[in-house]
Design a protein around this motif. Sequence first.
Motif, mmCIF file in Angstrom:
data_model
loop_
_atom_site.group_PDB
_atom_site.id
_atom_site.type_symbol
_atom_site.label_atom_id
_atom_site.label_comp_id
_atom_site.label_asym_id
_atom_site.label_seq_id
_atom_site.Cartn_x
_atom_site.Cartn_y
_atom_site.Cartn_z
ATOM 1 N N THR A 117 0.666 1.178 9.539
ATOM 2 C CA THR A 117 0.357 0.188 10.585
ATOM 3 C C THR A 117 -0.671 -0.820 10.095
ATOM 4 O OG1 THR A 117 -1.268 1.739 11.514
ATOM 5 C CG2 THR A 117 0.934 1.722 12.489
ATOM 6 N N LEU A 118 -1.685 -0.343 9.356
ATOM 7 C CA LEU A 118 -2.682 -1.267 8.809
ATOM 8 C C LEU A 118 -2.053 -2.204 7.783
ATOM 9 C CD1 LEU A 118 -5.578 -2.233 8.581
ATOM 10 C CD2 LEU A 118 -6.027 -0.371 6.976
ATOM 11 N N ALA A 119 -1.164 -1.675 6.940
ATOM 12 C CA ALA A 119 -0.510 -2.508 5.934
ATOM 13 C C ALA A 119 0.368 -3.576 6.579
ATOM 14 C CB ALA A 119 0.322 -1.629 4.999
ATOM 15 N N VAL A 120 1.130 -3.195 7.604
ATOM 16 C CA VAL A 120 2.007 -4.162 8.280
ATOM 17 C C VAL A 120 1.176 -5.246 8.962
ATOM 18 C CG1 VAL A 120 3.654 -4.418 10.173
ATOM 19 C CG2 VAL A 120 3.905 -2.542 8.555
ATOM 20 N N THR A 121 0.070 -4.860 9.589
ATOM 21 C CA THR A 121 -0.790 -5.848 10.249
ATOM 22 C C THR A 121 -1.365 -6.834 9.252
ATOM 23 O OG1 THR A 121 -1.378 -4.189 11.903
ATOM 24 C CG2 THR A 121 -2.758 -6.138 11.776
ATOM 25 N N GLY A 128 -8.697 -5.904 2.360
ATOM 26 C CA GLY A 128 -9.758 -5.126 1.734
ATOM 27 C C GLY A 128 -9.880 -3.728 2.329
ATOM 28 N N ALA A 129 -9.754 -3.622 3.658
ATOM 29 C CA ALA A 129 -9.832 -2.306 4.298
ATOM 30 C C ALA A 129 -8.681 -1.413 3.859
ATOM 31 C CB ALA A 129 -9.821 -2.472 5.824
ATOM 32 N N PHE A 130 -7.496 -1.966 3.778
ATOM 33 C CA PHE A 130 -6.344 -1.167 3.342
ATOM 34 C C PHE A 130 -6.520 -0.706 1.897
ATOM 35 C CE2 PHE A 130 -2.074 -1.026 1.379
ATOM 36 C CZ PHE A 130 -1.536 0.015 2.127
ATOM 37 N N GLY A 131 -6.966 -1.597 1.010
ATOM 38 C CA GLY A 131 -7.184 -1.205 -0.378
ATOM 39 C C GLY A 131 -8.243 -0.129 -0.511
ATOM 40 N N TRP A 132 -9.321 -0.243 0.267
ATOM 41 C CA TRP A 132 -10.391 0.764 0.213
ATOM 42 C C TRP A 132 -9.890 2.128 0.664
ATOM 43 C CZ3 TRP A 132 -13.165 2.998 4.511
ATOM 44 C CH2 TRP A 132 -14.254 3.786 4.125
ATOM 45 N N LEU A 133 -9.088 2.175 1.726
ATOM 46 C CA LEU A 133 -8.559 3.452 2.204
ATOM 47 C C LEU A 133 -7.586 4.063 1.199
ATOM 48 C CD1 LEU A 133 -7.954 2.713 6.005
ATOM 49 C CD2 LEU A 133 -9.741 4.125 4.975
ATOM 50 N N ILE A 134 -6.794 3.235 0.536
ATOM 51 C CA ILE A 134 -5.865 3.755 -0.475
ATOM 52 C C ILE A 134 -6.639 4.363 -1.646
ATOM 53 C CG2 ILE A 134 -4.145 3.084 -2.194
ATOM 54 C CD1 ILE A 134 -3.012 3.353 0.583
ATOM 55 N N VAL A 135 -7.702 3.669 -2.098
ATOM 56 C CA VAL A 135 -8.510 4.199 -3.196
ATOM 57 C C VAL A 135 -9.169 5.512 -2.791
ATOM 58 C CG1 VAL A 135 -10.547 3.767 -4.618
ATOM 59 C CG2 VAL A 135 -8.882 1.942 -4.240
ATOM 60 N N ARG A 136 -9.737 5.559 -1.589
ATOM 61 C CA ARG A 136 -10.356 6.797 -1.115
ATOM 62 C C ARG A 136 -9.333 7.924 -1.003
ATOM 63 N NH1 ARG A 136 -15.101 6.642 1.861
ATOM 64 N NH2 ARG A 136 -14.676 8.882 2.081
ATOM 65 N N ARG A 137 -8.144 7.607 -0.577
ATOM 66 C CA ARG A 137 -7.108 8.632 -0.434
ATOM 67 C C ARG A 137 -6.708 9.189 -1.800
ATOM 68 N NH1 ARG A 137 -3.509 10.046 3.547
ATOM 69 N NH2 ARG A 137 -1.536 10.961 2.847
ATOM 70 N N ARG A 138 -6.555 8.330 -2.786
ATOM 71 C CA ARG A 138 -6.197 8.802 -4.119
ATOM 72 C C ARG A 138 -7.316 9.651 -4.718
ATOM 73 N NH1 ARG A 138 -3.541 4.391 -7.967
ATOM 74 N NH2 ARG A 138 -3.289 6.354 -9.105
#
Length: 536
Positions: free
Chosen positions: A367-371, A462-472
Amino acid sequence: MQGGWDTTREISRRVGRGVADAGRATARAGRATVRAGKATAGGTARAGKATARGAQKVGQATRRLTYANGADRTGLGRLIELTAGHSGGDALVTVALASTVFFGVPVGEARGPVALYLVITMLPFALLAPFVGPILDRFRSGRRYVMAGTLFGRGLLCFAMAAAVGPGDLPTLFVGALGVLVLSKAYNVSRAAIMPSVLPADITLVSANARVALFSLISAGVMVPVAAGLTAWLGSAAVLRTAMVAFLLIGVLAVRLPRHVDSPELEEEEAGGRPLRWRTLLNVGPAVAEAVWANVAIRLFSGFLLFFLLFLVQDKGVPWLAVPDPFFDTTKTIALLAAAAGLGGLVGAMVANWTRNHSPQLITLLTLAVTGATTIVAAVFFGLWTAVAVSLVTAFAQELGKLALDAIVQREIGEEVRSSTFGVVEAVLQLAWVFGGLVGLVLSLAESSAAGLITLAVALTGAFGWLIVRRRQRIRAARLGAEGQAEGQAQDQGVEDPDARDTDVRDQGAWDQRADRRDQRVDTIDSTKPLTNPHG
């Protein structure tokens, strides 16, 4: 003399015949009127019966949908009906206050009162997390009465606001609106906390939350035009009194929820010298934290978009509105944007019900990515239809992401702190929405109408990229931890020490040390393990 008398008698006869003819015509007209009245009454009665039958069929179809998949046995169906009524009452209050507090103010003077209102809304939600949530946790054995109390309280506040509309008592209206807002959020917290206790075996948490949200949105969508018509006809005070009656009646229905929604009081254990309540509340786990941050980003953008587009449209700052257009004036454009947002929320609830067993964590990130992607496109090709598209997608993402977040909290957080956790989540999301609204007010004054969307597009990316990095990073750390634990278990269970064959004492001591380390590791894992419920 005789001729005069004959003339008089002839005139009298003609007058008599005329009167008689008029009487007979009047009688015939009366009988025709009676027959027409009977026919009209019969037609009205038939139309009334047809309307009643149609309403009955609609009610039966709605009841079948709300009570499907065992929802009638667990109490989910009643909770859906109760929440739909709650949303309808909130829609009445919102429409009644809109014409009084906000839309009655000219555009140039509206930004100040709206900014003040947004700032004031932060105060009660700052109290929602530390006070309202724990209070709801303390009264787990009486959640039906807590939910009924929030509805009764809103009814009384509507009565006070109705009395303040006539003299234009703005302080009372502001305080009443804030009270209604806080009680509405308290109801939502209680409703979300009891969802696992009314969850049927054949429905997932995401689907159950989606079903509740879907009927709530439909109820609010039906009540908004009704409330607008009543406001134009009878005024805001009459609509607020109608909302008062609705809240009081719905509060009675809340008391009639099944008794098993009231969970028994449980004793709280201590862990490491700290109460289990606050340990669990402050350590909600990575899954809940990730979903909360994703929803914070979406909610911030939602608040920004609402006030940014609203003032931009009224200032004629949206392309295609600079030139007068009979088809897209200010009012029709605002209505179009509102309809797009409402449609997006409905589609979000429907998609959430369709996803069923799909991962809620993945849903929040998508949902964040689509937004973010839609916002980038809208910033590049900014215009009326891209504004409509971004409104629809944002409402869709907000609804779907929030439903997934609710399911994650209901699955990961234990019964004793679930209301407190939902209180924190609602407070954080509301503060994000308020901050986004203030940003939207400020950026609506910019010379470039697309500057605001560009700014928020960068923030969402930026928020989406940060969450992806934290998830990995979290997945990598979990993999390394699992490998280390497997290696330790292999050493404990399957590896023999060659020196142990020579000395029994050294063998026993080594195994004792390994057992002590294993016990310490198990204790550490248990003391930090997040509470879970069996309904996940």
